[in-house]
Scaffold this motif. Structure first.
Motif, mmCIF file in Angstrom:
data_model
loop_
_atom_site.group_PDB
_atom_site.id
_atom_site.type_symbol
_atom_site.label_atom_id
_atom_site.label_comp_id
_atom_site.label_asym_id
_atom_site.label_seq_id
_atom_site.Cartn_x
_atom_site.Cartn_y
_atom_site.Cartn_z
ATOM 1 N N ALA A 39 10.304 48.884 30.718
ATOM 2 C CA ALA A 39 9.051 48.715 29.974
ATOM 3 C C ALA A 39 8.223 47.586 30.577
ATOM 4 N N ILE A 40 8.914 46.545 31.047
ATOM 5 C CA ILE A 40 8.210 45.417 31.661
ATOM 6 C C ILE A 40 7.698 45.798 33.046
ATOM 7 N N VAL A 41 8.543 46.459 33.816
ATOM 8 C CA VAL A 41 8.164 46.931 35.156
ATOM 9 C C VAL A 41 8.324 48.450 35.155
ATOM 10 N N ALA A 103 0.266 56.573 28.593
ATOM 11 C CA ALA A 103 1.106 56.840 29.764
ATOM 12 C C ALA A 103 2.293 55.881 29.806
ATOM 13 N N TRP A 104 2.055 54.627 29.478
ATOM 14 C CA TRP A 104 3.126 53.625 29.451
ATOM 15 C C TRP A 104 4.163 53.989 28.395
ATOM 16 N N MET A 105 3.691 54.483 27.248
ATOM 17 C CA MET A 105 4.592 54.895 26.180
ATOM 18 C C MET A 105 5.503 56.029 26.649
ATOM 19 N N ILE A 108 8.250 54.697 28.866
ATOM 20 C CA ILE A 108 9.309 54.009 28.115
ATOM 21 C C ILE A 108 10.266 55.008 27.476
ATOM 22 N N VAL A 109 9.709 56.021 26.811
ATOM 23 C CA VAL A 109 10.551 57.024 26.145
ATOM 24 C C VAL A 109 11.391 57.775 27.169
ATOM 25 N N LEU A 135 9.192 48.585 21.709
ATOM 26 C CA LEU A 135 8.603 48.485 23.044
ATOM 27 C C LEU A 135 7.293 49.256 23.128
ATOM 28 N N VAL A 136 7.276 50.427 22.534
ATOM 29 C CA VAL A 136 6.049 51.238 22.536
ATOM 30 C C VAL A 136 4.924 50.516 21.810
#
Length: 508
Positions: A39-41, A103-105, A108-109, A135-136
């Motif tokens: 999630a960070i990278v 997109a980031w979410m 993560i999933v 995180l999301v």
């Protein structure tokens, strides 16, 4: 085939061979840690899960975005500030930020699902879902808020600032993005505090100030005129000069109707259609104030004091020094006593209601004391509007601004004004209030005013940018005489520093 379509959530099932080949066997704890790292990278967790192509692609995009953001932040701050005042760019930003968040979410999933062991307990399943949710939310919330702020900012720019079809009788012509000041070395902005409201007939500017800004250095001189200034001339040869006898705003009847603060309301009423403008009252006031000071005014900004309290509350209050008690309510002429007072003291934090009375309180005070308090209130607002405050309270501030601010500044010039504001922040700021210590408002010497203005501007142009003094500093109390209407004007009274004028120096 039945095993290939079997529910993956069935912990008793054996994973398909194809999944075994692309998964790296990790413990539940390692899966959680790698999900956080992913999630960070973005992309890092996918690489750890064996999804090399997808992980590499996501990581490449994330690194490219990070490099772009760093480049913008370090080398293109001016361009970034320009983007934040341009509606088309703000619309794109308002769309892109939530899309990046979505997109980031997904990444993560997908990272967690790729790393999660097949045989986990119900409690582990709950813990994993909770971590992914947190995180999301951590990545999606700020991006969604940023997108919303961009749309709100776009609405402010479009609603407050003048568009291409707006009409003005006084705004500079031949202004372009390449030459936003039309070749001028100074830009002069009229700042009005409107006293409109349900109990008032029209708007009477209660505060009349002009900010004359050097476009090269940002050095600024604030000129304040009393609202009871009389015999105000209009520019020779102008339509207003022809409409009034001798080109002067004066005539028979109640003298209150011939003070400078009545021009905003009276000129459009007395001569409708004379000025081709969306706001003829503001244009008439610009012409009159400009002629009184010997300046050509370029733009105006009017803040309705009825909404002043809302703005202060949106900022979380303001901090001022109070040197003498200020009445809340009351009317001297009608013998109505105040309902209370603001008492002297340094660094007094005021909410919107009390800040409004700090700026407007009349009972037992004269216009010149109010002029000083209004300048100090403006300074306090500027001090309070720091990036942290504006960011956390932006939507409330923006909503308030749309209802209380009027201006003829074109939206197309906002990037240039952003650049100018950066210079003003590091420039030298002086102030001259044309009180009864300098002039006689009922019979002013306009030649003297023009001389004082030109002298102050010449000094400002020579002054180097200076470090800003400490906010709301305290100065050792010294006896200060209360201004008197009968005081003898001193034409050589010096320009003052706004920080010094607003310092804590209680009146004895």
């Amino acid at each position: 085939m039945s095993e290939l379509v079997r529910d993956e959530h069935d912990t008793s099932s054996t994973p398909p061979v194809t999944d075994r080949r692309r998964r790296r066997p990790v413990s539940f704890t390692s899966a959680l840690l790698l999900t956080v790292a992913g999630a960070i990278v973005p992309g890092l967790g996918l690489l750890a899960a064996g999804r090399r192509r997808l992980g590499a692609a996501v990581l490449a995009v994330a690194v490219a975005l990070l490099v772009f953001i760093a480049w913008i932040g370090l080398t293109q701050r001016r361009s970034l500030l320009h983007w934040l005042v341009q509606p088309d760019t703000l619309r794109v930003i308002g769309i892109l930020l939530p899309m990046v968040g979505l997109a980031w979410m997904v990444v993560i999933v997908l990272t967690y699902r790729s790393l999660r062991p097949w045989n986990i307990s119900p409690l582990q399943r709950i813990l994993g879902s909770a971590l992914v949710t947190l995180l999301v939310l951590a990545v999606l919330t700020p991006l969604a808020v940023g997108g919303r702020y961009a749309q709100v900012q776009r609405g402010v720019v479009q609603d407050v600032f003048a568009g291409t079809e707006s009409r003005s009788a006084t705004r500079p012509k031949n202004v372009t993005a390449a030459d936003p000041w039309a070749g001028q070395d100074r830009v002069n902005v009229l700042l009005l505090g409107g006293d409109g409201g349900k109990d008032r007939s029209g708007i009477r500017p209660d505060s009349i100030q002009v900010a004359s800004i050097d476009t090269h250095t940002g050095n600024t001189v604030l000129f304040s005129l009393p609202r009871n200034l009389e015999k105000v001339p209009f520019p020779p040869g102008s339509s207003l000069a022809k409409a009034y006898k001798g080109g002067v705003y004066a005539g028979p009847g109640d003298q209150l109707e011939w003070m400078i603060n009545s021009i905003y309301r009276n000129v459009p009423a007395q001569h409708p259609g004379l000025l081709d403008s969306d706001n003829p009252g503001a244009d008439a006031t610009k012409l009159a104030v400009g002629q009184a000071l010997g300046l050509k005014l370029d733009y105006y900004v009017l803040i309705n004091l009825q909404g002043f309290a809302q703005l202060v509350n949106a900022l979380g209050g303001i901090t001022v020094n109070i040197n003498e008690r200020v009445a809340i309510g009351g009317a001297t002429d009608e013998g109505i006593k105040p309902s209370g007072y603001l008492h002297p003291g340094p660094n007094q934090h005021l909410d919107g209601y009390h800040a409004l009375w700090f700026a407007r309180g009349r009972y037992g005070a004269d216009d010149y004391q109010r002029m000083l308090r209004q300048r100090c209130a403006m300074k306090a607002i500027i001090d309070q509007a720091n990036p942290g405050t504006v960011l956390t309270r932006y939507e409330a501030i923006a909503k308030t601004s749309k209802h209380i601010v009027l201006t003829d500044i074109p939206g197309s010039l906002l990037p240039a004004f952003v650049d100018l504001s950066m210079k003003v922040k590091g420039g030298d700021v002086k102030s001259i209030a044309f009180t009864n210590k300098i002039i006689k408002p009922w019979n002013p010497d306009y030649k003297l005013i023009h001389k004082r203005v030109s002298t102050a501007l010449a000094a400002s142009e020579k002054a180097p940018p200076t470090k800003k003094p400490a906010t709301n500093r305290t100065v050792k109390p010294t006896p200060t005489p209360k201004p008197s209407v009968s005081a003898t004007p001193d034409p050589n009274a010096p320009a003052d520093s706004l920080a010094d004028a607003c310092a804590y120096r209680p009146i004895q």
